[in-house]
Design a protein around this motif. Sequence first.
Motif, PDB file in Angstrom:
ATOM      1  N   ALA A  21      38.392  30.841   6.959  1.00  0.00           N
ATOM      2  CA  ALA A  21      38.580  29.866   7.840  1.00  0.00           C
ATOM      3  C   ALA A  21      39.235  28.632   6.908  1.00  0.00           C
ATOM      4  O   ALA A  21      38.805  28.500   5.768  1.00  0.00           O
ATOM      5  N   GLY A  22      39.909  27.714   7.493  1.00  0.00           N
ATOM      6  CA  GLY A  22      40.699  26.580   6.590  1.00  0.00           C
ATOM      7  C   GLY A  22      39.416  25.681   5.829  1.00  0.00           C
ATOM      8  O   GLY A  22      39.638  25.308   4.941  1.00  0.00           O
ATOM      9  N   LYS A  62      46.563  23.786  17.872  1.00  0.00           N
ATOM     10  CA  LYS A  62      46.356  24.917  16.953  1.00  0.00           C
ATOM     11  C   LYS A  62      46.256  24.581  15.393  1.00  0.00           C
ATOM     12  O   LYS A  62      45.550  25.332  14.843  1.00  0.00           O
ATOM     13  N   GLU A  63      46.928  23.482  15.183  1.00  0.00           N
ATOM     14  CA  GLU A  63      46.803  23.048  13.679  1.00  0.00           C
ATOM     15  C   GLU A  63      45.318  22.445  13.497  1.00  0.00           C
ATOM     16  O   GLU A  63      44.826  22.980  12.272  1.00  0.00           O
ATOM     17  N   TRP A 122      40.948  21.104  18.961  1.00  0.00           N
ATOM     18  CA  TRP A 122      41.233  22.699  19.195  1.00  0.00           C
ATOM     19  C   TRP A 122      40.848  23.114  20.442  1.00  0.00           C
ATOM     20  O   TRP A 122      41.516  23.633  21.297  1.00  0.00           O
ATOM     21  N   SER A 162      39.558  28.824  12.239  1.00  0.00           N
ATOM     22  CA  SER A 162      40.221  30.198  12.357  1.00  0.00           C
ATOM     23  C   SER A 162      40.814  30.694  10.832  1.00  0.00           C
ATOM     24  O   SER A 162      40.846  30.015  10.013  1.00  0.00           O
ATOM     25  N   GLY A 163      41.133  32.018  11.131  1.00  0.00           N
ATOM     26  CA  GLY A 163      41.655  32.708   9.935  1.00  0.00           C
ATOM     27  C   GLY A 163      40.612  33.204   8.992  1.00  0.00           C
ATOM     28  O   GLY A 163      39.177  33.079   9.168  1.00  0.00           O
ATOM     29  N   LYS A 189      42.893  25.662  12.745  1.00  0.00           N
ATOM     30  CA  LYS A 189      43.158  26.179  11.583  1.00  0.00           C
ATOM     31  C   LYS A 189      41.858  26.043  10.560  1.00  0.00           C
ATOM     32  O   LYS A 189      41.463  26.944   9.715  1.00  0.00           O
TER      33      LYS A 189
END
Length: 305
Positions: free
Chosen positions: A289-290, A278-279, A272, A285-286, A282
Amino acid sequence: MIKKPIALYVLIILAALAISKPGFSQQQSTSGPSASRVVEDGGTGPYSAIMLSESTLTTHTIFRPKDLSKFGSKAKLPIIAWGNGACANSPWEHLNFLSEVSSHGFFVVAIGPMPAEGEKGSGRSKSSQLTDAIDWAIAQNSDKNSPYYNKLDVKKIAVSGMSCGGLQTLEVSSDPRVSTVVVCNSGIFNTPGNGINNMPSLTKNNLQKIHTPTLYLLGGEKDIAYANGMDDYKQINHVPVFVANMDVGHGGTYMQHHGGEFAKVATAWYKWQLKGDKEAGKLFSGNPAGLAQNSQWRFEKKNMP
């Protein structure tokens, strides 16, 4: 927050070196100017990795994709400088982890000569060896006689390390060439005068010198560095920072097959931050987060999407 005696911290750091020896394959070459060896099976990434000693930097160990023909003007290898646990001048404890990371398209320069098969190496390291690693890699990228000529991404550089190596990482994190910082099973002592066994004598003020996104990987409350690492996280408010804990203690998962869970999370972060993947991002992020999908981990983050 419970304060741990510094002496106990040191004992557990040293105890980590008593864990079973890392695995090697039998593929080995000692001819020519460098010696190389495949760790495990070369990793799970798309670029089978090798570990080698370069004649122009025998003080360090290189982990990189075996086939360099896939890298050049359109695809370059980001650089990762690595510091070892217990201030060891050998990466023997982290071979599986570093080989796995490298197999995903990274050029790792670890402190310490390449250990002979089944050996741990000896001696103590210094934070300046992380800077030496960066200097050498940048020079190699510009040297037309180097196998790494124009194959390294000198604009994407990580400094990383475990335990004492994490403190070494924090000591050099202000280097303007650094793109991201990864601190593993480590954190700055709350008590001044902690320079035991060559460990950098840092204060929490050093955290203000970090200028890049930063990842902390800790071993949960059983990790002797847990309190220090979590306190670092609380005090870092000026850059993006993510702290992840897995309840495995101070030794992490570095010696597990392909470096275990620590390698998976660290590799995603490197992808990242150093490759703009971007994958992979993840995972961090979010909201949430993942990484929340993996019950083995718990985490916190600040200043991040």
